[in-house]
Write a protein that holds these residues in place. Structure first.
Motif, PDB file in Angstrom:
ATOM      1  N   UNK A 118       0.830  -1.203   0.000  1.00  0.00           N
ATOM      2  CA  UNK A 118       0.000   0.000   0.000  1.00  0.00           C
ATOM      3  C   UNK A 118       0.867   1.256   0.000  1.00  0.00           C
ATOM      4  N   UNK A 119       1.901   1.280   0.822  1.00  0.00           N
ATOM      5  CA  UNK A 119       2.802   2.430   0.867  1.00  0.00           C
ATOM      6  C   UNK A 119       3.636   2.522  -0.410  1.00  0.00           C
ATOM      7  N   UNK A 120       4.060   1.384  -0.936  1.00  0.00           N
ATOM      8  CA  UNK A 120       4.817   1.392  -2.186  1.00  0.00           C
ATOM      9  C   UNK A 120       3.982   1.981  -3.317  1.00  0.00           C
ATOM     10  N   UNK A 121       2.693   1.626  -3.346  1.00  0.00           N
ATOM     11  CA  UNK A 121       1.801   2.155  -4.383  1.00  0.00           C
ATOM     12  C   UNK A 121       1.657   3.664  -4.258  1.00  0.00           C
ATOM     13  N   UNK A 122       1.569   4.171  -3.027  1.00  0.00           N
ATOM     14  CA  UNK A 122       1.480   5.611  -2.820  1.00  0.00           C
ATOM     15  C   UNK A 122       2.733   6.326  -3.272  1.00  0.00           C
ATOM     16  N   UNK A 123       3.887   5.743  -2.975  1.00  0.00           N
ATOM     17  CA  UNK A 123       5.156   6.350  -3.382  1.00  0.00           C
ATOM     18  C   UNK A 123       5.276   6.389  -4.903  1.00  0.00           C
ATOM     19  N   UNK A 124       4.874   5.319  -5.566  1.00  0.00           N
ATOM     20  CA  UNK A 124       4.924   5.287  -7.030  1.00  0.00           C
ATOM     21  C   UNK A 124       3.965   6.302  -7.636  1.00  0.00           C
ATOM     22  N   UNK A 125       2.823   6.479  -7.003  1.00  0.00           N
ATOM     23  CA  UNK A 125       1.855   7.477  -7.474  1.00  0.00           C
ATOM     24  C   UNK A 125       2.465   8.872  -7.463  1.00  0.00           C
ATOM     25  N   UNK A 126       3.266   9.155  -6.441  1.00  0.00           N
ATOM     26  CA  UNK A 126       3.886  10.479  -6.308  1.00  0.00           C
ATOM     27  C   UNK A 126       4.902  10.758  -7.413  1.00  0.00           C
ATOM     28  N   UNK A 127       5.415   9.715  -8.042  1.00  0.00           N
ATOM     29  CA  UNK A 127       6.458   9.889  -9.058  1.00  0.00           C
ATOM     30  C   UNK A 127       5.919   9.916 -10.485  1.00  0.00           C
ATOM     31  N   UNK A 128       4.608   9.772 -10.629  1.00  0.00           N
ATOM     32  CA  UNK A 128       4.028   9.778 -11.971  1.00  0.00           C
ATOM     33  C   UNK A 128       4.347  11.086 -12.684  1.00  0.00           C
ATOM     34  N   UNK A 129       4.813  10.979 -13.917  1.00  0.00           N
ATOM     35  CA  UNK A 129       5.118  12.163 -14.706  1.00  0.00           C
ATOM     36  C   UNK A 129       6.477  12.770 -14.435  1.00  0.00           C
ATOM     37  N   UNK A 130       7.253  12.206 -13.507  1.00  0.00           N
ATOM     38  CA  UNK A 130       8.590  12.720 -13.194  1.00  0.00           C
ATOM     39  C   UNK A 130       9.626  11.858 -13.920  1.00  0.00           C
ATOM     40  N   UNK A 131      10.076  12.347 -15.050  1.00  0.00           N
ATOM     41  CA  UNK A 131      10.894  11.536 -15.950  1.00  0.00           C
ATOM     42  C   UNK A 131      12.213  11.078 -15.327  1.00  0.00           C
ATOM     43  N   UNK A 132      12.762  11.862 -14.389  1.00  0.00           N
ATOM     44  CA  UNK A 132      14.053  11.478 -13.807  1.00  0.00           C
ATOM     45  C   UNK A 132      13.945  10.264 -12.883  1.00  0.00           C
ATOM     46  N   UNK A 133      12.699   9.839 -12.567  1.00  0.00           N
ATOM     47  CA  UNK A 133      12.523   8.657 -11.711  1.00  0.00           C
ATOM     48  C   UNK A 133      11.977   7.463 -12.495  1.00  0.00           C
ATOM     49  N   UNK A 134      11.935   7.561 -13.815  1.00  0.00           N
ATOM     50  CA  UNK A 134      11.479   6.431 -14.619  1.00  0.00           C
ATOM     51  C   UNK A 134      12.418   5.239 -14.416  1.00  0.00           C
ATOM     52  N   UNK A 135      11.830   4.070 -14.284  1.00  0.00           N
ATOM     53  CA  UNK A 135      12.629   2.862 -14.090  1.00  0.00           C
ATOM     54  C   UNK A 135      13.065   2.631 -12.657  1.00  0.00           C
ATOM     55  N   UNK A 136      12.545   3.427 -11.706  1.00  0.00           N
ATOM     56  CA  UNK A 136      12.901   3.240 -10.299  1.00  0.00           C
ATOM     57  C   UNK A 136      12.461   1.853  -9.837  1.00  0.00           C
ATOM     58  N   UNK A 137      13.280   1.200  -9.048  1.00  0.00           N
ATOM     59  CA  UNK A 137      12.918  -0.085  -8.460  1.00  0.00           C
ATOM     60  C   UNK A 137      12.003   0.151  -7.263  1.00  0.00           C
ATOM     61  N   UNK A 138      11.078  -0.766  -7.019  1.00  0.00           N
ATOM     62  CA  UNK A 138      10.153  -0.605  -5.882  1.00  0.00           C
ATOM     63  C   UNK A 138       9.796  -1.982  -5.344  1.00  0.00           C
ATOM     64  N   UNK A 139       9.909  -2.128  -4.023  1.00  0.00           N
ATOM     65  CA  UNK A 139       9.672  -3.413  -3.371  1.00  0.00           C
ATOM     66  C   UNK A 139       8.626  -3.261  -2.274  1.00  0.00           C
ATOM     67  N   UNK A 140       7.714  -4.223  -2.197  1.00  0.00           N
ATOM     68  CA  UNK A 140       6.676  -4.203  -1.167  1.00  0.00           C
ATOM     69  C   UNK A 140       6.511  -5.559  -0.522  1.00  0.00           C
ATOM     70  N   UNK A 141       5.434  -5.693   0.242  1.00  0.00           N
ATOM     71  CA  UNK A 141       5.043  -6.958   0.871  1.00  0.00           C
ATOM     72  C   UNK A 141       3.520  -6.966   0.953  1.00  0.00           C
ATOM     73  N   UNK A 142       2.928  -8.103   0.719  1.00  0.00           N
ATOM     74  CA  UNK A 142       1.499  -8.434   0.864  1.00  0.00           C
ATOM     75  C   UNK A 142       0.964  -9.082  -0.397  1.00  0.00           C
TER      76      UNK A 142
END
Length: 325
Positions: free
Chosen positions: A230-254
């Motif tokens: 849930x927190x990972x999804x929120x963090x990814x939402x914040x980066x939408x449209x920010x080209x310098x963070x394209x391809x960022x790795x993201x790890x969660x649990x659940x």
């Protein structure tokens, strides 16, 4: 993304109505045999997508038992609310109480009151340590964090900069998952720098706000390390449209429904499944065995398979079959 997990598993959780029932008296080792057992399930919060999914699965699992009536209560991610609900369940003399703690330390004295009253008491997602008696049905949070952290060892680039999102302070799952990341990843990768770390209380919106701030303060972030999806999804939402963070790795649990879609899209790198259906079925089976005297004590864990782009379709199919996607 319209198919957010919280919407997919939205449910209406009841309040604390005054009801009647009879628990076993203090010190009884044999419980009164009944035609019907009243069980209170106190969920952490409807706003938490995994907690909402688990509450729905608890209700479904209880329908398989003719002698169990399950009532579900929403703890609203508030320690005072959840503690009051435990007290009310004791006063209303439920035969059993299943508690999904918001904060194990805060709920512990109230859970102990239920145990001392002779009520069958199970803690789940997470279990509460240090109780005198009581039972538990859970997953192993260290293993959940470890399996994802071990994958990240191979994927996170050298000299990476990362951010870390944690769950509520005092929460067993958050603490154990963070310990796993420390021992299985950070201790093995001294080249990696944590540029920001904070708690987002399992909450998507809180994580979004933190990530917005972190992305402004740090032009380079290579990975998001989150103690839940849930927190990972929120963090990814914040980066939408920010080209310098394209391809960022993201790890969660659940391994929530939303997480599987994010993995399919190539946004979330990996998660590990905490299967709410399996957890709920084991909880209801366990509470039935304890109430009927088939077992005297139960402390069990479910498994934690890794989900990546290689096998995500298997879990999407699981959620489609369950009507969660």
């Amino acid at each position: 993304m319209a198919l957010g997990a919280a919407a997919a598993v939205a449910l209406s959780l009841g309040g604390c109505a005054v009801t009647t029932g009879n628990p076993a008296s203090d010190g009884d080792t044999e419980r009164e045999k009944k035609d019907e057992y009243r069980v209170a399930y106190i969920a952490r919060a409807q706003a938490d997508s995994f907690a909402a999914w688990l509450a729905n699965e608890m209700k479904a699992a209880a329908e398989d038992y003719d002698d169990i009536t399950l009532e579900v209560f929403d703890g609203q991610a508030d320690d005072e609310v959840e503690n009051r609900m435990i007290e009310n369940a004791i006063a209303n003399k439920f035969d059993a109480i299943i508690v999904q703690p918001n904060n194990g330390d805060a709920q512990s004295p109230y859970i102990q009151q239920a145990i001392d009253a002779g009520i069958v008491t199970i803690t789940t997602n997470p279990r509460v340590e240090g109780l005198n008696g009581g039972d538990s049905v859970d997953a192993n949070p260290y293993d959940q964090g470890a399996v994802v952290a071990q994958l990240a060892l191979e994927q996170v680039p050298e000299n990476a900069k990362v951010v870390v999102l944690t769950g509520p302070a005092g929460n067993f799952h958050s603490t154990a998952r963070r310990d796993a990341w420390q021992k299985e990843f950070f201790d093995q990768r001294p080249d990696v720098t944590i540029v920001a770390e904070d708690t987002a209380n399992w909450n998507k919106d809180e994580a979004l706000t933190l990530m917005e701030d972190w992305s402004l303060a740090n032009s380079e972030i290579d990975a998001i390390i989150s103690m839940n999806d849930n927190m990972a999804a929120g963090a990814l939402e914040a980066l939408k449209g920010k080209s310098n963070f394209e391809g960022i790795l993201a790890y969660g649990v659940d391994g929530t429904p939303e997480a599987t879609l994010l993995i399919q899209e190539g946004l979330l790198t990996a998660s590990t499944l905490q299967n709410a259906r399996e957890l709920a079925e084991l909880n209801i089976k366990s509470v039935h065995e304890l109430l009927t005297g088939e077992k005297d004590e139960i402390n069990v864990d479910i498994g934690n398979p890794l989900i990546t782009s290689d096998n995500v379709q298997e879990y999407i199919d699981l959620y489609l079959e369950a009507g969660l996607l």
